[in-house]
Structure formats: C-alpha cells, structure tokens
Design an enzyme around this catalytic site. Structure first.
Site, PDB file in Angstrom:
ATOM      1  N   ASP A 235       0.843  -1.195   0.000  1.00 27.61           N
ATOM      2  CA  ASP A 235       0.000   0.000   0.000  1.00 27.61           C
ATOM      3  C   ASP A 235       0.881   1.248   0.000  1.00 27.61           C
ATOM      4  O   ASP A 235       1.488   1.574   1.007  1.00 27.61           O
ATOM      5  CB  ASP A 235      -0.896  -0.050   1.252  1.00 27.61           C
ATOM      6  CG  ASP A 235      -1.753   1.186   1.397  1.00 27.61           C
ATOM      7  OD1 ASP A 235      -1.916   1.926   0.406  1.00 27.61           O
ATOM      8  OD2 ASP A 235      -2.269   1.400   2.521  1.00 27.61           O
TER       9      ASP A 235
ATOM     10  N   ASN B 250      -0.055   4.486  -0.552  1.00 30.46           N
ATOM     11  CA  ASN B 250      -0.620   5.765  -0.111  1.00 30.46           C
ATOM     12  C   ASN B 250      -1.395   5.640   1.201  1.00 30.46           C
ATOM     13  O   ASN B 250      -2.173   6.516   1.564  1.00 30.46           O
ATOM     14  CB  ASN B 250      -1.499   6.380  -1.209  1.00 30.46           C
ATOM     15  CG  ASN B 250      -2.670   5.471  -1.537  1.00 30.46           C
ATOM     16  OD1 ASN B 250      -2.722   4.321  -1.100  1.00 30.46           O
ATOM     17  ND2 ASN B 250      -3.610   5.981  -2.307  1.00 30.46           N
TER      18      ASN B 250
ATOM     19  N   ASP C 225      -3.928   3.878   2.513  1.00 26.70           N
ATOM     20  CA  ASP C 225      -5.371   3.799   2.727  1.00 26.70           C
ATOM     21  C   ASP C 225      -5.770   2.370   3.112  1.00 26.70           C
ATOM     22  O   ASP C 225      -6.946   2.024   3.131  1.00 26.70           O
ATOM     23  CB  ASP C 225      -6.150   4.266   1.487  1.00 26.70           C
ATOM     24  CG  ASP C 225      -5.827   3.428   0.257  1.00 26.70           C
ATOM     25  OD1 ASP C 225      -5.003   2.475   0.360  1.00 26.70           O
ATOM     26  OD2 ASP C 225      -6.384   3.706  -0.818  1.00 26.70           O
TER      27      ASP C 225
ATOM     28  N   ASP D 191      -1.781  -1.189  -4.035  1.00 30.76           N
ATOM     29  CA  ASP D 191      -2.033  -0.443  -5.262  1.00 30.76           C
ATOM     30  C   ASP D 191      -0.873  -0.611  -6.248  1.00 30.76           C
ATOM     31  O   ASP D 191       0.139  -1.244  -5.918  1.00 30.76           O
ATOM     32  CB  ASP D 191      -2.260   1.043  -4.927  1.00 30.76           C
ATOM     33  CG  ASP D 191      -1.263   1.523  -3.879  1.00 30.76           C
ATOM     34  OD1 ASP D 191      -0.056   1.378  -4.133  1.00 30.76           O
ATOM     35  OD2 ASP D 191      -1.692   2.000  -2.807  1.00 30.76           O
TER      36      ASP D 191
ATOM     37  N   ASP E 287      -4.814 -10.003 -15.924  1.00 30.40           N
ATOM     38  CA  ASP E 287      -5.959 -10.888 -15.791  1.00 30.40           C
ATOM     39  C   ASP E 287      -7.027 -10.389 -16.751  1.00 30.40           C
ATOM     40  O   ASP E 287      -7.470  -9.249 -16.639  1.00 30.40           O
ATOM     41  CB  ASP E 287      -6.464 -10.807 -14.341  1.00 30.40           C
ATOM     42  CG  ASP E 287      -6.954 -12.131 -13.812  1.00 30.40           C
ATOM     43  OD1 ASP E 287      -7.803 -12.735 -14.493  1.00 30.40           O
ATOM     44  OD2 ASP E 287      -6.497 -12.547 -12.728  1.00 30.40           O
TER      45      ASP E 287
ATOM     46  N   ASP F  26      -9.703 -15.551 -17.330  1.00 31.06           N
ATOM     47  CA  ASP F  26     -10.636 -15.996 -16.293  1.00 31.06           C
ATOM     48  C   ASP F  26     -11.764 -16.850 -16.881  1.00 31.06           C
ATOM     49  O   ASP F  26     -12.315 -16.536 -17.935  1.00 31.06           O
ATOM     50  CB  ASP F  26     -11.229 -14.718 -15.658  1.00 31.06           C
ATOM     51  CG  ASP F  26     -11.994 -14.949 -14.388  1.00 31.06           C
ATOM     52  OD1 ASP F  26     -11.368 -15.270 -13.377  1.00 31.06           O
ATOM     53  OD2 ASP F  26     -13.233 -14.777 -14.411  1.00 31.06           O
TER      54      ASP F  26
ATOM     55  N   GLU G 123      -7.788 -20.115 -17.070  1.00 34.02           N
ATOM     56  CA  GLU G 123      -8.410 -20.712 -15.883  1.00 34.02           C
ATOM     57  C   GLU G 123      -9.465 -21.701 -16.349  1.00 34.02           C
ATOM     58  O   GLU G 123     -10.622 -21.366 -16.547  1.00 34.02           O
ATOM     59  CB  GLU G 123      -9.042 -19.644 -14.979  1.00 34.02           C
ATOM     60  CG  GLU G 123      -9.473 -20.249 -13.646  1.00 34.02           C
ATOM     61  CD  GLU G 123     -10.570 -19.467 -12.928  1.00 34.02           C
ATOM     62  OE1 GLU G 123     -10.676 -19.620 -11.717  1.00 34.02           O
ATOM     63  OE2 GLU G 123     -11.323 -18.723 -13.581  1.00 34.02           O
TER      64      GLU G 123
ATOM     65  N   HIS H 180      -5.510 -16.990  -5.483  1.00 36.88           N
ATOM     66  CA  HIS H 180      -6.421 -16.138  -4.718  1.00 36.88           C
ATOM     67  C   HIS H 180      -7.778 -16.803  -4.441  1.00 36.88           C
ATOM     68  O   HIS H 180      -8.621 -16.204  -3.778  1.00 36.88           O
ATOM     69  CB  HIS H 180      -6.623 -14.816  -5.470  1.00 36.88           C
ATOM     70  CG  HIS H 180      -7.273 -15.019  -6.802  1.00 36.88           C
ATOM     71  ND1 HIS H 180      -6.650 -15.691  -7.839  1.00 36.88           N
ATOM     72  CD2 HIS H 180      -8.503 -14.696  -7.260  1.00 36.88           C
ATOM     73  CE1 HIS H 180      -7.472 -15.751  -8.867  1.00 36.88           C
ATOM     74  NE2 HIS H 180      -8.590 -15.156  -8.555  1.00 36.88           N
ATOM     75  N   ASP H 181      -7.986 -17.994  -4.971  1.00 40.11           N
ATOM     76  CA  ASP H 181      -9.261 -18.689  -4.752  1.00 40.11           C
ATOM     77  C   ASP H 181      -9.149 -19.895  -3.826  1.00 40.11           C
ATOM     78  O   ASP H 181     -10.170 -20.438  -3.408  1.00 40.11           O
ATOM     79  CB  ASP H 181      -9.832 -19.185  -6.092  1.00 40.11           C
ATOM     80  CG  ASP H 181     -10.269 -18.050  -6.995  1.00 40.11           C
ATOM     81  OD1 ASP H 181     -10.679 -16.993  -6.467  1.00 40.11           O
ATOM     82  OD2 ASP H 181     -10.208 -18.220  -8.232  1.00 40.11           O
TER      83      ASP H 181
HETATM   84  C1  GLC Z   1     -12.357 -16.831 -11.302  1.00 38.66           C
HETATM   85  C2  GLC Z   1     -11.492 -15.998 -10.396  1.00 38.66           C
HETATM   86  C3  GLC Z   1     -12.278 -15.718  -9.143  1.00 38.66           C
HETATM   87  C4  GLC Z   1     -13.496 -14.930  -9.523  1.00 38.66           C
HETATM   88  C5  GLC Z   1     -14.313 -15.668 -10.595  1.00 38.66           C
HETATM   89  C6  GLC Z   1     -15.323 -14.766 -11.211  1.00 38.66           C
HETATM   90  O1  GLC Z   1     -12.656 -18.067 -10.749  1.00 38.66           O
HETATM   91  O2  GLC Z   1     -10.283 -16.639 -10.152  1.00 38.66           O
HETATM   92  O3  GLC Z   1     -11.512 -15.027  -8.198  1.00 38.66           O
HETATM   93  O4  GLC Z   1     -14.283 -14.698  -8.390  1.00 38.66           O
HETATM   94  O5  GLC Z   1     -13.511 -16.141 -11.634  1.00 38.66           O
HETATM   95  O6  GLC Z   1     -14.692 -13.854 -12.081  1.00 38.66           O
HETATM   96 CA    CA Z   2      -3.399   2.191  -1.388  1.00 41.04          CA
END
Ligand code: GLC
Ligand code: CA
Length: 526
Positions: free
Chosen positions: A23, A25, A27, A31, A100, A206, A265, A325-326
């Site tokens: 981060d 700045n 908040d 970023d 992405d 995605d 994905e 991230h999932d």
């Molecule tokens: C993919 C992404 C996930 C997102 C989903 C909808 O599975 O990895 O994080 O919520 O698509 O876009």
């Molecule tokens: Ca920030």
C-alpha cells in the site's frame, strides 16, 4: 540483446493480488505504485513473469473480477500513468507482466450492461444473454451459478425492466456477456490490443470454459452434481466447441506481438484431454490446478505427475501451482509440507506459479466474522477466500510494513517472524529456501530445459531426475513421517538443497538417509 522466446516456459511466475501486495498511499489497500516499489524484491527473488489479478475499474463486488471499464485503472489502485510507470520499471528489470482478462462477464454496473438492460431493443440489447421466463415464471433452464460450494443457486437472475432473465454464471452481480454477438467479441479483442500495445506480455484468462453457451439453452443432464463435477461434465452451459474457436481468435491477436503468453483458468478437475483441446487451439497453458486440491502424498504424486508429464507435457507446456487467490495457501500442508511443495513446484518439469506470500510460508488467516470481505463462498475451499488474501508481510513492524494504517484484511498473527525482512536474515527460512531453489533453477539448464524421469523408490520416497546433456539433477522427497534410506542411482552426487536445513554443496554417499518430510536436490558430478 535477443529476447528469449521461451521465457514463459523457463522462468518462474509470481501472482500478485494487488489489493494485498503493498500500500503506497496508506489507505489500507495495496495499489500499483505499491507494486512498482516492490519490483526490486521480485527481481532479487529471481522471478521472470508477473501475473497481476485485476486492477481495472470496478465496484469491487468481487474485488475486481467485476469490471466496469476494461481500459482503465480503478482509482483505488492508481492511474493509467501509474500502470505505465510500473511497466517501465518492470521492463528495466527484465520482469514480464501479464494481466488478468475477465472476458466471460462484466460488473452489472458496466455501462454495457446498464444499456443492455434498459430495454429489449437498444443497441446493446443483445450484448448479454437474455431469455424469457418459463410460463410459470421460473428460469429458462437448470443451469447453475458456481460462486457457491454446492450448486444452490440458478445461473439466471431476473430483471424487472426487461422482464427477462439474464445469465450470470458466477454470481448475479457478474452478468455473462454474449460472445455469439460479433460486436461483443470485437470489443473484447480491442481490450487485448489495448493492453498489448501498452506492453503487457500476455493474459491469464478468467473462466475460459464458459465463453460460449449452447445456442438452444438446453437443460444440463447433470445439474444435481456438486460444482466441481458440474463444471467438468457440463455439456450445454459451458465446454462448447465455439469457445475453442474464440481461443483461436484470441491467439491470432496475440500473435501480432512476439512471444506473448496466454494462460487459461480452466476447470480444476478437467481431464487432461480436455485441457489439450485448449492448447491445440492456441492457449499456451491451461492451468494445472491438481496440486491445489490434492493431498501431498506419494500416492497422489504417483497417480498424477508421470501421466501429466508424458500425456499432456509432450504436447504442451506443463505448469504447477499450489495456491492462488481462490484456494488455500500451501501452509495448509503444514510447514514441512509447504517446504516439500516449494521443492516440487520449482524442480518439476514445467512453469511454476508462486502466489504472493507463499515464499514466506504465510498462513491461511482465520478472519473473524466482522472483518470478512469476500461476499462469495469458494466452491473449492469450502469457505470464504479471505484467509488466503491477507496482506503481504514485509517487516516485523506495524502492519507488517504493508501499510501505515489498518489493512483491508487482518494480518497473519505470526507476521513478526514470517516476513521478508526477518526471513532474509535466516538461512533456514522458507524465503531463503525459495531463493535457493530459484537460484538453482536459474543456473542449471537441466532445471529450465531438461526432461524428467520419474524413478521408483521404496517407502514414502518420491523422486525424479532432470537431465540435459551433462547436467543431471536428482530430486528426492520423503513424504512420510519416518526417516527413510535411499539407494542413490550410480554416480557421484552432491547435496545442493535440503528443505530442512541450509547446508549445501556437500558430497553424499549411497544409501542416503532422508529425514521425515525432508526433500533434497542432488547434483551429479560430471
Ligand atoms: C475466477 C477468479 C475468481 C473470480 C471468478 C469470477 O474463478 O479466479 O476469483 O471470483 O472467476 O470472475
Ligand atoms: Ca493504497
């Protein structure tokens, strides 16, 4: 200097979830300028490819996977100028950024959808997937949304203005665009060009299985299955041949630029033949998610790795990841398990993907109910995705050096020891293990280009060689709870890396004792 066209086959990728990286700045939210400031760290670590999760304009209902403007940076993350500065710095350092691409759906707040839903005959009326209700008012078919672990919800959402249903395969705030409409397809291709022209090296795409839907909207025969089986076995809602055609058309756009990469994905449980269909149509790497969902046992490795390497890997580039991230972080396997995971990831034949913080051994954080952010339940991990999205831990100082204010998600409780600054000083840390593995990979052609032979060992030991010309490496992993002794193949071997201690470059003799949960990398003397 000539560019290495194989950069994405040989180099190590690192996934940044921009909200949680750094981060700049204060908040409480990471970023793009924050990413720029930390590029030197990634260079030090030995990364070559960087995948950034979405930072485009978004109401953040799904933290950026719900886009309102594909061609702009959300103010929370910075500006287009910040993006350009980040690109320039990454180019200087030889880091290649990929973005992405979320081509299956937009936010319901996207101007395209606002227009599309305003009437049945506006210019964008057909940009999304609209259907009439059944005579009894119910959704047009039995397709299911996947933002839930069990398929509890219909994929159709009702719109009062048009008095029609629209398709939203992930969640109702993310309506699916209509790829069968040539204007939509052209608009998405323009998105690709826009970012390629700005210098990006490719895309992670995605929900790629979903782009095309059955033209007749037939019921799925299998809609009583659990989500994971629904996705792999669906015959009408997704997995359509037209999608492969779209993949091919995206490839044609990508090919206007040298050595650009696409990663898809695809479903976590797809059979390998289904993944190969994508590569035959020009997708470079459909993600291999097996390691994110399987236990780390000898039985699993025996059942998967060799087949993947020989069936898939002779036709396309293999790839491996343990987290994203999932899904939960690799520390779900315990500390010794996460260390074995690191060794596998960075020594198997294929492109490795490291999720930010994995190199530190960050934990899956138990986020208290009042701090939870993810509105959706993950269909894979069975819970919220917050535990694996907490801020990167940079220092033992306040807020782990991520920010000077309370971050958007809480920090891991152990951040005073699990952080970049402290781990850099400790040769036995997870970070320094990653660093040794990456350095070794960079300096040994066998690791970057060598073929792989899986060997048979007794007990819980799994092992393989990586070989190119005179360069031969042997990797041995003891996946069991007790010490094992291993008869080494012929030759003189020296220990290069152990998952359990920092000692290196010592000659070893056969039979070699391996502690419980120890992995080693050995180099053959030529
Ligand atoms: C993919 C992404 C996930 C997102 C989903 C909808 O599975 O990895 O994080 O919520 O698509 O876009
Ligand atoms: Ca920030």
């Amino acid at each position: 200097m000539s560019e290495n066209l194989n950069w994405w086959k040989e180099g190590v990728f690192y996934q940044i979830y921009p909200r949680s990286f750094y981060d700049s700045n204060n908040d409480g939210i990471g970023d793009l300028p924050g990413v720029t400031q930390k590029l030197d760290y990634l260079k030090w670590l030995g990364i070559e490819g960087l995948w950034l999760s979405p930072f485009f304009e978004s109401p953040m209902d799904d933290f950026g996977y719900d886009i309102t403007d594909y061609l702009n940076v959300d103010p929370i993350f910075g500006t287009l100028n910040d993006f350009d500065v980040m690109m320039a710095k990454s180019n200087e350092l030889g880091l290649k950024i990929i973005l992405d691409l979320v081509p299956n759906h937009t936010s319901y707040k996207h101007p395209w959808f606002q227009e599309s839903r305003s009437s049945r005959d506006n210019p964008k009326a057909d940009w999304y997937i609209w259907r009439d209700a059944k005579p009894d008012g119910s959704p047009p078919n039995n397709w299911c949304a996947i933002s839930s672990i069990k398929k509890i919800g219909s994929a159709w959402a009702w719109d009062e203005t048009r008095k029609q249903y629209f398709l939203a395969s992930f969640s109702p705030v993310q309506p699916d665009v209509n790829w069968r409409n040539p204007e939509v397809k052209a608009a998405i291709m323009d998105v690709l060009r826009f970012w390629l022209d700005r210098g990006v090296y490719g895309f992670r795409i995605d929900m790629i299985d979903y782009l095309s839907k059955d033209a007749e909207f037939r019921d799925e025969p299998s809609s009583t299955l659990e989500a994971k089986d629904y996705i792999s076995t669906a015959v009408y809602h997704l997995n359509q041949v037209e999608t492969l055609q779209y993949v091919h058309e995206m490839r044609q756009v990508m090919d206007q630029y040298p050595a650009r990469v696409t990663i898809g994905e695809t479903a976590y449980h797809h059979p390998l033949e289904q993944l190969l269909k994508f590569t035959e149509h020009g997708l470079d790497m459909p993600f291999n998610f097996r390691f994110t969902i399987a236990p780390l046992t000898k039985a699993f490795l025996e059942s998967f790795v060799k087949t993947y390497d020989t069936t898939f890997g002779t036709k396309a580039q293999p790839n491996y990841s343990f987290a994203n991230h999932d899904v939960l972080r690799a520390t779900r396997l315990g500390d010794p398990g996460a260390r074995l995971a690191a060794m596998l990831l960075l020594t198997l034949r294929g492109t490795p993907f490291i999720y930010y913080g994995e190199e530190l051994g960050m934990e899956n954080v138990d986020v208290p109910p009042e701090r939870r952010q993810d509105p959706f339940v993950s269909y894979e991990s069975g819970g919220t995705r917050d535990p694996n999205r907490t801020p990167m831990q940079w220092t033992p100082g306040p807020f782990a050096g991520f920010s000077t204010t309370e971050p958007w998600l809480p920090l891991g409780l152990n951040y005073a020891t699990i952080n970049v600054e402290v781990e850099k000083q400790n040769p036995n840390s997870m970070l320094m293990l990653y660093k040794r593995l990456i350095d070794f990979r960079q300096s040994h052609p066998a690791m970057r280009q060598g073929h792989m032979t899986v060997l048979d060992f007794m007990g819980d030991v799994y092992g393989y060689t990586r070989t190119v010309n005179d360069d031969q490496v042997l990797v041995l992993l003891n996946l069991g709870d007790v010490e094992e002794t291993v008869d080494l193949p012929d030759g003189e071997w020296s220990l290069q890396i152990s998952t359990l201690h920092a000692q290196a470059d010592t000659a070893v003799l056969s039979p070699l004792p391996l502690q419980a949960h120890e992995g080693v990398v050995l180099l053959k003397k030529s």
